[in-house]
Design an enzyme around this catalytic site. Structure first.
Site, PDB file in Angstrom:
ATOM      1  N   LYS A  44     -12.531 -19.920  -7.269  1.00  0.00           N
ATOM      2  CA  LYS A  44     -11.553 -20.829  -6.666  1.00  0.00           C
ATOM      3  C   LYS A  44     -11.767 -20.716  -5.165  1.00  0.00           C
ATOM      4  CE  LYS A  44      -6.714 -22.232  -6.979  1.00  0.00           C
ATOM      5  NZ  LYS A  44      -6.865 -23.413  -7.858  1.00  0.00           N
ATOM      6  N   ALA A 126      -8.438 -27.354  -5.976  1.00  0.00           N
ATOM      7  CA  ALA A 126      -6.996 -27.229  -5.733  1.00  0.00           C
ATOM      8  C   ALA A 126      -6.408 -28.630  -5.745  1.00  0.00           C
ATOM      9  CB  ALA A 126      -6.733 -26.555  -4.395  1.00  0.00           C
ATOM     10  N   GLY A 127      -5.383 -28.834  -6.577  1.00  0.00           N
ATOM     11  CA  GLY A 127      -4.797 -30.171  -6.637  1.00  0.00           C
ATOM     12  C   GLY A 127      -5.800 -31.179  -7.170  1.00  0.00           C
TER      13      GLY A 127
END
Length: 251
Positions: A44, A126-127
């Site tokens: 991530k 992310a998102g």
């Protein structure tokens, strides 16, 4: 003379929004890959707002912790999550407010170290796809730079039709190959009309795309349960490297 090490395959995991199951699906893919005997790592690149989340019963603190756990807790967390930002904001905004500069060179170095000796690297965004890491680098740009095949995770709720169609168009504009769309169950309650009809409507609107369902899983930190759910949901097709049948040409 030894055989050359094959190139690592990279899967980019993006979503239609926040809170729609990207990490659950990413962990399920990682855990299932391990069940199948694959060497897998997950990443991530930037995680924000992690100190806003309560500590789970198992002591896992963040999405990156869960990804690392699903991959067997082998790589250092600093490689799984090169940037950690306190405020729950888009990485560009959270980084600016923290006085942090997100650098592509640093992300590239972490990725190279993380994927050493692996067959598969999962990269969770992310998102949504166009969330900015910097003013000049979105997740779409990062996925393209890293030559990722893409998995789109979409939460099964009202509004998902528009969100999926917009994201598919953005993937096509970015020339990012889409392996499949995973429609996730966000609750174990009785389905609303939208939740009961979204899958069939998406099949009708996107007949050339692979569309899969992922169920509600109570024990999201039980990686065996997630792997079993991935297998039952047909997510093995995403791990095999094949594109969806008759995938729409981009460009």
């Amino acid at each position: 003379m030894t055989d050359p090490i094959p190139a690592v395959r990279r899967l980019g995991i993006t979503g239609t929004d926040t809170g729609i199951g990207k990490t659950v699906v990413s962990c399920a893919l990682a855990a299932r890959a391990r069940q199948l005997g694959m060497r897998v790592a997950a990443m991530k690149p930037a995680e924000s707002g992690i100190d806003e989340r309560p500590v789970s019963a198992s002591g896992l603190l963040s999405d990156a912790d869960r990804l690392r756990g699903a991959c067997g807790n082998v790589p250092p967390l600093s490689l799984v999550r090169p940037y950690v930002l306190r405020e729950p904001l888009a990485p560009m905004v959270a980084a600016r407010r923290a006085g942090v500069t997100i650098a592509l060179d640093h992300l590239n170095a972490a990725r190279t170290a993380l994927e050493h000796g692996q067959e598969l690297l999962l990269v969770e965004g992310a998102g949504g796809l166009l969330v900015p890491l910097t003013a000049t680098l979105s997740y779409a740009d990062l996925f393209a730079s890293w030559q990722c095949d893409m998995v789109l995770v979409a939460g099964n709720r009202l509004g998902v039709l528009n969100h999926v169609l917009l994201t598919v168009q953005a993937l096509e504009r970015a020339r990012l190959p889409l392996l499949g769309i995973v429609l996730t169950s966000l609750t174990d309650h009785d389905a609303t009309v939208a939740e009961a009809t979204n899958f069939d409507v998406l099949q009708e609107l996107l007949p050339t795309q692979r569309l899969l369902r992922f169920p509600w899983v109570d024990r999201v930190e039980d990686f065996d349960a997630l792997a079993d759910a991935a297998h039952a949901s047909g997510l093995d097709a995403l791990l095999g490297g094949g594109a969806a049948p008759h995938r729409r040409a981009v460009g």
